[in-house]
Design a protein around this motif. Sequence first.
Motif, PDB file in Angstrom:
ATOM      1  N   MET A  83     -49.500   9.544-100.410  1.00  0.00           N
ATOM      2  CA  MET A  83     -48.299   9.596 -99.565  1.00  0.00           C
ATOM      3  C   MET A  83     -48.326   8.572 -98.433  1.00  0.00           C
ATOM      4  N   MET A  84     -49.401   7.774 -98.362  1.00  0.00           N
ATOM      5  CA  MET A  84     -49.617   6.949 -97.166  1.00  0.00           C
ATOM      6  C   MET A  84     -49.041   5.548 -97.259  1.00  0.00           C
ATOM      7  N   ASN A  85     -48.759   5.007 -96.086  1.00  0.00           N
ATOM      8  CA  ASN A  85     -48.474   3.588 -95.906  1.00  0.00           C
ATOM      9  C   ASN A  85     -49.023   3.179 -94.545  1.00  0.00           C
ATOM     10  N   MET A  86     -48.912   1.896 -94.206  1.00  0.00           N
ATOM     11  CA  MET A  86     -49.374   1.402 -92.910  1.00  0.00           C
ATOM     12  C   MET A  86     -48.173   1.275 -91.974  1.00  0.00           C
ATOM     13  N   GLU A  87     -48.334   1.811 -90.754  1.00  0.00           N
ATOM     14  CA  GLU A  87     -47.282   1.703 -89.742  1.00  0.00           C
ATOM     15  C   GLU A  87     -47.905   1.371 -88.395  1.00  0.00           C
ATOM     16  N   LYS A  88     -47.099   0.764 -87.527  1.00  0.00           N
ATOM     17  CA  LYS A  88     -47.583   0.426 -86.184  1.00  0.00           C
ATOM     18  C   LYS A  88     -47.505   1.649 -85.297  1.00  0.00           C
ATOM     19  N   ARG A  89     -48.636   2.069 -84.752  1.00  0.00           N
ATOM     20  CA  ARG A  89     -48.706   3.191 -83.826  1.00  0.00           C
ATOM     21  C   ARG A  89     -49.492   2.749 -82.594  1.00  0.00           C
ATOM     22  N   HIS A  90     -48.854   2.844 -81.433  1.00  0.00           N
ATOM     23  CA  HIS A  90     -49.487   2.438 -80.166  1.00  0.00           C
ATOM     24  C   HIS A  90     -50.021   1.006 -80.262  1.00  0.00           C
ATOM     25  N   GLY A  91     -49.234   0.143 -80.897  1.00  0.00           N
ATOM     26  CA  GLY A  91     -49.589  -1.271 -80.946  1.00  0.00           C
ATOM     27  C   GLY A  91     -50.549  -1.663 -82.056  1.00  0.00           C
ATOM     28  N   GLU A  92     -51.027  -0.699 -82.854  1.00  0.00           N
ATOM     29  CA  GLU A  92     -51.965  -1.010 -83.937  1.00  0.00           C
ATOM     30  C   GLU A  92     -51.444  -0.510 -85.264  1.00  0.00           C
ATOM     31  N   MET A  93     -51.781  -1.227 -86.335  1.00  0.00           N
ATOM     32  CA  MET A  93     -51.413  -0.783 -87.672  1.00  0.00           C
ATOM     33  C   MET A  93     -52.376   0.314 -88.111  1.00  0.00           C
ATOM     34  N   LYS A  94     -51.801   1.466 -88.493  1.00  0.00           N
ATOM     35  CA  LYS A  94     -52.625   2.605 -88.880  1.00  0.00           C
ATOM     36  C   LYS A  94     -52.090   3.239 -90.163  1.00  0.00           C
ATOM     37  N   PRO A  95     -52.995   3.875 -90.942  1.00  0.00           N
ATOM     38  CA  PRO A  95     -52.532   4.582 -92.135  1.00  0.00           C
ATOM     39  C   PRO A  95     -51.902   5.917 -91.743  1.00  0.00           C
ATOM     40  N   VAL A  96     -50.706   6.166 -92.231  1.00  0.00           N
ATOM     41  CA  VAL A  96     -50.015   7.425 -91.930  1.00  0.00           C
ATOM     42  C   VAL A  96     -49.225   7.869 -93.153  1.00  0.00           C
ATOM     43  N   ILE A  97     -48.989   9.169 -93.257  1.00  0.00           N
ATOM     44  CA  ILE A  97     -48.113   9.681 -94.309  1.00  0.00           C
ATOM     45  C   ILE A  97     -46.699   9.203 -94.019  1.00  0.00           C
ATOM     46  N   GLN A  98     -46.066   8.636 -95.007  1.00  0.00           N
ATOM     47  CA  GLN A  98     -44.719   8.092 -94.846  1.00  0.00           C
ATOM     48  C   GLN A  98     -43.711   9.211 -94.593  1.00  0.00           C
ATOM     49  N   LYS A  99     -42.966   9.092 -93.487  1.00  0.00           N
ATOM     50  CA  LYS A  99     -41.942  10.089 -93.175  1.00  0.00           C
ATOM     51  C   LYS A  99     -40.789   9.982 -94.174  1.00  0.00           C
ATOM     52  N   ALA A 100     -40.254  11.134 -94.549  1.00  0.00           N
ATOM     53  CA  ALA A 100     -39.116  11.169 -95.457  1.00  0.00           C
ATOM     54  C   ALA A 100     -37.850  11.354 -94.635  1.00  0.00           C
ATOM     55  N   LEU A 101     -37.068  10.290 -94.473  1.00  0.00           N
ATOM     56  CA  LEU A 101     -35.802  10.369 -93.756  1.00  0.00           C
ATOM     57  C   LEU A 101     -34.691  10.775 -94.730  1.00  0.00           C
ATOM     58  N   VAL A 102     -33.536  11.100 -94.194  1.00  0.00           N
ATOM     59  CA  VAL A 102     -32.395  11.434 -95.050  1.00  0.00           C
ATOM     60  C   VAL A 102     -32.032  10.196 -95.871  1.00  0.00           C
ATOM     61  N   ARG A 103     -31.976  10.377 -97.178  1.00  0.00           N
ATOM     62  CA  ARG A 103     -31.600   9.278 -98.065  1.00  0.00           C
ATOM     63  C   ARG A 103     -30.086   9.238 -98.197  1.00  0.00           C
ATOM     64  N   LEU A 104     -29.507   8.104 -97.837  1.00  0.00           N
ATOM     65  CA  LEU A 104     -28.055   7.981 -97.890  1.00  0.00           C
ATOM     66  C   LEU A 104     -27.544   7.886 -99.327  1.00  0.00           C
ATOM     67  N   ASP A 105     -28.451   7.616-100.271  1.00  0.00           N
ATOM     68  CA  ASP A 105     -28.076   7.627-101.688  1.00  0.00           C
ATOM     69  C   ASP A 105     -28.504   8.921-102.369  1.00  0.00           C
ATOM     70  N   GLY A 106     -28.965   9.902-101.575  1.00  0.00           N
ATOM     71  CA  GLY A 106     -29.416  11.171-102.123  1.00  0.00           C
ATOM     72  C   GLY A 106     -28.263  12.136-102.345  1.00  0.00           C
ATOM     73  N   ALA A 107     -28.482  13.102-103.226  1.00  0.00           N
ATOM     74  CA  ALA A 107     -27.421  14.054-103.575  1.00  0.00           C
ATOM     75  C   ALA A 107     -26.937  14.895-102.395  1.00  0.00           C
ATOM     76  N   PRO A 108     -27.816  15.399-101.507  1.00  0.00           N
ATOM     77  CA  PRO A 108     -27.314  16.208-100.383  1.00  0.00           C
ATOM     78  C   PRO A 108     -26.359  15.430 -99.479  1.00  0.00           C
ATOM     79  N   PHE A 109     -26.733  14.182 -99.139  1.00  0.00           N
ATOM     80  CA  PHE A 109     -25.862  13.396 -98.262  1.00  0.00           C
ATOM     81  C   PHE A 109     -24.560  13.039 -98.968  1.00  0.00           C
TER      82      PHE A 109
END
Length: 547
Positions: free
Chosen positions: A478-504
């Motif tokens: 589930m991970m990707n690299m994101e900038k946290r406090h100025g450094e690139m760190k491994p984090v679980i990718q947040k799932a935002l609302v998908r504008l092409d998703g069925a609920p939206f």
Amino acid sequence: MIKSPLQIARESYAPKMPKALKGSVKIVEGKETESVADQADIKKMFPNTYGMPLLTFEPGEAAPTAARNVGVILSGGQAPGGHNVISGIYDGLKKLNPENKLYGFLGGPGGLVDNEYVELTADIVDHYRNTGGFDIIGSGRTKLEEEDQFEKALVNCKDLNITALVIIGGDDSNTNACVLAEYYKAKGAGVQVIGCPKTIDGDLKNEMVETSFGFDTACKVYSELIGNIQRDANSAKKYWHFIKLMGRSASHIGLECALQTQPNICIVSEEVEAKQMTLDDVVTYIAEIVAKRAEKGENFGTALIPEGLVEFIPAMKKLIAELNDLLAHNEDKVNALEGNKEKREFVADLLSADSKEVFVSLPNSIANQLMADRDPHGNVQVSLIETEKMLIDMVKAKLKVWKKEGKFKGKFKGQPHFFGYEGRCAAPSNFDADYCYALGNTASVLIADGKTGYMASVRNLTASSDEWIAGGVPVTMMMNMEKRHGEMKPVIQKALVRLDGAPFKKFVEKRDDWAENTKYVYPGPIQYFGPSEVCDITTKTLQYEQK
């Protein structure tokens, strides 16, 4: 603890379970996995827990297991169902071997580091079955990130003869769980680490984690309250209710509550960002709907606002970034000024032209919050911004101008609300009670099989509970690299609302009709007893996603 009649009745509720977890379990290994992005970086950082296979449980013969001690931690904000995860772990461990013991570390990850714990026995666990809250052992927001913490935790585990830990938390907590799993496996420490997906915001999900626990219950609680307010609005016919809802990074709660209650307006932060909308664009959109309803004599309505909206408006995001830097370097000068007016003028003169224009357009109360409310890192705490009040003030000002121009002939009175804590510790719905209990049992099976760096997974959630699919998913997947406090760190990718998703898409299909016409739905309170189609229903989000 004094128990209510409902709590007494709920203690006897036996959560429904997937077929594979009802007896002995056989683990079937699937294909090897890779991270969702930045594969080379994640693999390099997690050489011992990267690429592990997906796991699925099936009924089968299980070999006897030796007695062992397990620790459990609740991490981060409360979410309905946490107690059922713990009772599921407890029952699962006892089923595997009656001599197994479960220790709860108090106050979150800090309890693991500080060696504050309690042995969870039947008389304790039974008292909390099917109840809301995290008060069985408490929670906390200490982050397990430093090697010194890992070593202290290891010493404490060794003292208690603990050979496995279950960390129940959100994306950050499960990222830290994976880091801990990698560290202990690399040094052969003999301590497994398993995660469980928790967050009412709904942003910890993917193809293997269809929903995080607590989201179902919280949305049903908020939807009941929204429905009550909508019925009041439709009765009094004189107020516009602006309701801010939990969800700083994602608008899943707002979208789900809109699908359940059919309000006149629901702002989705991800759409605002995608369309590069300005704050004035958002205000104009709301004001136009208010004006259209006023033409029909309906000077009332409801608007759902996501908690983190301001961070998704590009100009506001830029302003906040500038303020973070500006206030960090001019804190003493700003604090030396006496009044808020002087502070606003001082800050405005140091901003870029674009940000200054946005800043001076804000209601004074909001501008003051942007200046004053900062966290220990010097960042503006946008979650404390009263977005719902800001929008009421700005819509009111725009309508006042339109009235002078003859474009608006109605009335506008705004009422602000913020629903957050109301849903975090609610008694779990039948769905969350069942789902969480299954997650806990799943974690116990993963532990028994010696797995580490996995998250408990229960899928196929719109089917009957018998057909749910239990198993494990490597957290590195589930991970990707994101900038946290100025450094690139491994984090679980947040799932935002998908504008092409069925609920939206379903929401977009209906929202214009809901905007102009009063088509409110009043969901009422969570039902625990009665027909399954009433008591065991999942969220609209899951129903549309799984069609």
